[in-house]
Design a protein around this motif. Structure first.
Motif, PDB file in Angstrom:
ATOM      1  N   UNK A   1       0.841  -1.197   0.000  1.00  0.00           N
ATOM      2  CA  UNK A   1       0.000   0.000   0.000  1.00  0.00           C
ATOM      3  C   UNK A   1       0.878   1.250   0.000  1.00  0.00           C
ATOM      4  N   UNK A   2       1.932   1.250   0.818  1.00  0.00           N
ATOM      5  CA  UNK A   2       2.858   2.383   0.843  1.00  0.00           C
ATOM      6  C   UNK A   2       3.673   2.480  -0.440  1.00  0.00           C
ATOM      7  N   UNK A   3       3.928   1.347  -1.085  1.00  0.00           N
ATOM      8  CA  UNK A   3       4.648   1.352  -2.362  1.00  0.00           C
ATOM      9  C   UNK A   3       3.751   1.764  -3.531  1.00  0.00           C
ATOM     10  N   UNK A   4       2.456   1.972  -3.244  1.00  0.00           N
ATOM     11  CA  UNK A   4       1.448   2.344  -4.240  1.00  0.00           C
ATOM     12  C   UNK A   4       1.249   1.239  -5.279  1.00  0.00           C
ATOM     13  N   UNK A   5       1.500  -0.002  -4.842  1.00  0.00           N
ATOM     14  CA  UNK A   5       1.212  -1.169  -5.689  1.00  0.00           C
ATOM     15  C   UNK A   5      -0.091  -1.767  -5.164  1.00  0.00           C
ATOM     16  N   UNK A   6      -1.194  -1.158  -5.591  1.00  0.00           N
ATOM     17  CA  UNK A   6      -2.473  -1.399  -4.931  1.00  0.00           C
ATOM     18  C   UNK A   6      -3.031  -2.795  -5.202  1.00  0.00           C
ATOM     19  N   UNK A   7      -2.817  -3.324  -6.399  1.00  0.00           N
ATOM     20  CA  UNK A   7      -3.318  -4.669  -6.698  1.00  0.00           C
ATOM     21  C   UNK A   7      -2.650  -5.708  -5.791  1.00  0.00           C
ATOM     22  N   UNK A   8      -1.336  -5.572  -5.588  1.00  0.00           N
ATOM     23  CA  UNK A   8      -0.620  -6.506  -4.699  1.00  0.00           C
ATOM     24  C   UNK A   8      -1.055  -6.312  -3.252  1.00  0.00           C
ATOM     25  N   UNK A   9      -1.325  -5.057  -2.877  1.00  0.00           N
ATOM     26  CA  UNK A   9      -1.801  -4.797  -1.516  1.00  0.00           C
ATOM     27  C   UNK A   9      -3.135  -5.506  -1.283  1.00  0.00           C
ATOM     28  N   UNK A  10      -4.056  -5.359  -2.221  1.00  0.00           N
ATOM     29  CA  UNK A  10      -5.381  -5.985  -2.100  1.00  0.00           C
ATOM     30  C   UNK A  10      -5.236  -7.502  -2.035  1.00  0.00           C
ATOM     31  N   UNK A  11      -4.375  -8.053  -2.886  1.00  0.00           N
ATOM     32  CA  UNK A  11      -4.157  -9.510  -2.912  1.00  0.00           C
ATOM     33  C   UNK A  11      -3.707 -10.028  -1.553  1.00  0.00           C
ATOM     34  N   UNK A  12      -2.792  -9.323  -0.906  1.00  0.00           N
ATOM     35  CA  UNK A  12      -2.280  -9.783   0.386  1.00  0.00           C
ATOM     36  C   UNK A  12      -3.274  -9.556   1.517  1.00  0.00           C
ATOM     37  N   UNK A  13      -4.055  -8.487   1.453  1.00  0.00           N
ATOM     38  CA  UNK A  13      -5.101  -8.301   2.455  1.00  0.00           C
ATOM     39  C   UNK A  13      -6.137  -9.425   2.344  1.00  0.00           C
ATOM     40  N   UNK A  14      -6.453  -9.831   1.125  1.00  0.00           N
ATOM     41  CA  UNK A  14      -7.404 -10.932   0.937  1.00  0.00           C
ATOM     42  C   UNK A  14      -6.837 -12.245   1.472  1.00  0.00           C
ATOM     43  N   UNK A  15      -5.533 -12.456   1.277  1.00  0.00           N
ATOM     44  CA  UNK A  15      -4.902 -13.663   1.835  1.00  0.00           C
ATOM     45  C   UNK A  15      -5.009 -13.661   3.355  1.00  0.00           C
ATOM     46  N   UNK A  16      -4.797 -12.502   3.948  1.00  0.00           N
ATOM     47  CA  UNK A  16      -4.904 -12.399   5.408  1.00  0.00           C
ATOM     48  C   UNK A  16      -6.319 -12.726   5.867  1.00  0.00           C
ATOM     49  N   UNK A  17      -7.303 -12.226   5.147  1.00  0.00           N
ATOM     50  CA  UNK A  17      -8.704 -12.444   5.531  1.00  0.00           C
ATOM     51  C   UNK A  17      -9.134 -13.896   5.347  1.00  0.00           C
ATOM     52  N   UNK A  18      -8.406 -14.639   4.523  1.00  0.00           N
ATOM     53  CA  UNK A  18      -8.750 -16.049   4.288  1.00  0.00           C
ATOM     54  C   UNK A  18      -8.452 -16.935   5.489  1.00  0.00           C
ATOM     55  N   UNK A  19      -7.632 -16.439   6.427  1.00  0.00           N
ATOM     56  CA  UNK A  19      -7.324 -17.223   7.621  1.00  0.00           C
ATOM     57  C   UNK A  19      -8.434 -17.041   8.648  1.00  0.00           C
ATOM     58  N   UNK A  20      -9.099 -18.133   8.970  1.00  0.00           N
ATOM     59  CA  UNK A  20     -10.237 -18.093   9.895  1.00  0.00           C
ATOM     60  C   UNK A  20      -9.740 -18.155  11.336  1.00  0.00           C
ATOM     61  N   UNK A  21      -9.034 -17.110  11.719  1.00  0.00           N
ATOM     62  CA  UNK A  21      -8.464 -17.023  13.064  1.00  0.00           C
ATOM     63  C   UNK A  21      -8.324 -15.542  13.400  1.00  0.00           C
ATOM     64  N   UNK A  22      -8.359 -15.220  14.671  1.00  0.00           N
ATOM     65  CA  UNK A  22      -8.269 -13.847  15.157  1.00  0.00           C
ATOM     66  C   UNK A  22      -9.236 -12.919  14.402  1.00  0.00           C
ATOM     67  N   UNK A  23     -10.538 -13.212  14.484  1.00  0.00           N
ATOM     68  CA  UNK A  23     -11.516 -12.395  13.740  1.00  0.00           C
ATOM     69  C   UNK A  23     -11.519 -10.922  14.162  1.00  0.00           C
ATOM     70  N   UNK A  24     -10.976 -10.624  15.348  1.00  0.00           N
ATOM     71  CA  UNK A  24     -10.926  -9.221  15.790  1.00  0.00           C
ATOM     72  C   UNK A  24      -9.999  -8.378  14.910  1.00  0.00           C
ATOM     73  N   UNK A  25      -9.149  -9.028  14.106  1.00  0.00           N
ATOM     74  CA  UNK A  25      -8.282  -8.296  13.183  1.00  0.00           C
ATOM     75  C   UNK A  25      -8.988  -7.958  11.866  1.00  0.00           C
ATOM     76  N   UNK A  26     -10.119  -8.608  11.597  1.00  0.00           N
ATOM     77  CA  UNK A  26     -10.690  -8.559  10.250  1.00  0.00           C
ATOM     78  C   UNK A  26     -11.121  -7.158   9.811  1.00  0.00           C
ATOM     79  N   UNK A  27     -11.805  -6.413  10.698  1.00  0.00           N
ATOM     80  CA  UNK A  27     -12.279  -5.096  10.263  1.00  0.00           C
ATOM     81  C   UNK A  27     -11.102  -4.171   9.955  1.00  0.00           C
ATOM     82  N   UNK A  28     -10.026  -4.298  10.718  1.00  0.00           N
ATOM     83  CA  UNK A  28      -8.826  -3.506  10.446  1.00  0.00           C
ATOM     84  C   UNK A  28      -8.261  -3.840   9.066  1.00  0.00           C
ATOM     85  N   UNK A  29      -8.164  -5.130   8.761  1.00  0.00           N
ATOM     86  CA  UNK A  29      -7.639  -5.553   7.457  1.00  0.00           C
ATOM     87  C   UNK A  29      -8.590  -5.124   6.344  1.00  0.00           C
ATOM     88  N   UNK A  30      -9.886  -5.257   6.571  1.00  0.00           N
ATOM     89  CA  UNK A  30     -10.868  -4.837   5.568  1.00  0.00           C
ATOM     90  C   UNK A  30     -10.769  -3.336   5.296  1.00  0.00           C
TER      91      UNK A  30
END
Length: 421
Positions: free
Chosen positions: A110-139
């Protein structure tokens, strides 16, 4: 003596394990993160370097170190460090570590302004069904990446998903309100700003957003109240001084606002280009306004109807009617209230400037049907009729809709800020 010697040896061994200062890797990690929280990233990195040097396999230390690298603008190093922690699949907390790491990698991209890669990695993070309290921050980070990537409608959808998951998420309401405001959808923006105030203490951005929206829908008293509340907030940072300049802009204290915008630009706050350009426009310095609007365009992904109209006004006054009409057409394509009235007026001016008086007359007829109380526009219409030898139709208010525009009446501003005529 043997007992004493053995005791000294143990102390020496402990010192070697903990480091010559007697601190453990955990101590360095803890103190480093205290520096991180206080914003002293140089000291934080120094302490985390010591923690990692003493225990280089500790995922927590590596990830904390990577977060510091992001804050220091060393995103590639941070990504490399996070990727090391993802490869460690044997840990009992591997899923948690991976989720946090993909979030961190997303932030780095996101800081590198490579937004497609940023979105891809945020989606990977959200795919882990653990620590749901992190989800809204990642979203939230993901929604910001979508917006910065230029997908405004996608960002609106992403902020809405956060609100559906967390109906009291003030940051999501504020972010969505900002997008609605940029699109000149003022009623939707007002609703979201007020929801943001409901769930968090007011900040400069919320009060200023409210004031701007209230002004656009003609609710001047509410706008004054919002600006007054904003003016009561403490000025602590350069960004706060920028917001003070925005308050002064809406209060029409243009000399103060101009000085504060120039200060903001000197301190790297590029949003100030917009308000500096607006002040130039009000003061009819169109060349300077156009320069600052162009500089502002380089800093934003949301090309709002207001910006389209402002650029059109600058180009009209520069005599570049072709370029002006391009921006008018783009602004009209949003089909929202707010600056539609000004855009339609300026479209007439473009047609006149290009010498297309027949077209200007047809546009003026259509405009008068929608805005019959605009006396200046009606005077312009009569002038066009005289030039063309036309007679204005009887029963003027009952003219059929223009086939060219198909525009319906909007509920925009009462005043014509930015009209070229």
């Amino acid at each position: 003596m043997k007992k004493i010697a053995l005791s000294v040896l143990c102390v020496c061994m402990s010192a070697l394990v903990a480091g010559c200062g007697g601190k453990s890797a955990g101590d360095y990690n803890k103190e480093g993160m205290q520096f991180y929280e206080s914003g002293d990233y140089d000291q934080a990195e120094d302490y985390l370097n010591k923690a990692v040097s003493m225990d280089g396999d500790n995922v927590e230390y590596l990830q904390n170190h990577a977060m510091i690298l992001i804050q220091k603008g060393r995103q590639d190093e941070a990504i490399e460090e996070f990727e090391k922690t993802i490869s460690n699949k044997k840990s009992s907390s591997a899923k948690k570590n991976c989720k946090y790491a993909y979030r961190g990698i997303g932030m780095a991209y996101l800081q590198k302004q490579e937004y497609a890669k940023a979105i891809e990695n945020f989606e990977k993070a959200l795919n882990y069904n653990i620590r749901p309290e992190w989800d809204t921050d990642i979203m939230y980070y993901k929604a910001n990446a979508i917006l910065l990537g230029g997908d405004v409608d996608g960002a609106l959808k992403a902020y809405t998903e956060i609100i559906e998951k967390d109906p009291e998420n003030a940051l999501a309401y504020k972010a969505r309100a900002n997008v609605y405001r940029d699109k000149n959808e003022y009623q939707a923006a007002l609703g979201d700003y007020n929801k943001a105030l409901l769930y968090m203490e007011g900040g400069f951005e919320i009060y200023i957003g409210l004031a701007a929206c209230y002004l656009e829908v003609g609710r001047t008293e509410q706008a004054k109240e919002a600006l007054f509340l904003a003016s009561l907030l403490d000025i602590k940072t350069d960004k706060d001084k920028y917001y003070l300049g925005v308050i002064h802009y809406y209060e029409q204290k243009f000399d103060s606002a101009k000085s504060e915008m120039e200060y903001a630009l000197a301190n790297g706050i590029e949003e100030a280009y917009f308000y500096l350009a607006e002040i130039n426009l009000i003061q009819e310095n169109y060349e300077e306004a156009l320069k600052n609007f162009k500089l502002y365009q380089e800093t934003t992904v949301v090309v709002s109807p207001t910006l389209c109209n402002d650029l059109a006004v600058c180009y009209i006054n520069a005599g570049d009617f072709e370029e002006a009409e391009k921006w008018i057409d783009k602004g009209l394509g949003y089909n929202t209230s707010g600056v539609l009235k000004e855009l339609k007026r300026n479209r007439i001016a473009c047609a006149e400037g290009k010498g297309e008086l027949d077209r200007a007359y047809a546009l003026a007829l259509d405009y008068h049907k929608i805005y019959p109380d605009d006396e200046a526009a009606f005077t312009e219409l009569k002038w066009l009729a005289d030039r063309l030898g036309e007679t204005l139709p009887e029963n003027f208010d009952n003219l059929p809709d223009s086939e060219e525009t198909g525009d319906s009446e909007d509920t925009g501003k009462d005043e014509d800020k930015g009209d070229a005529e």
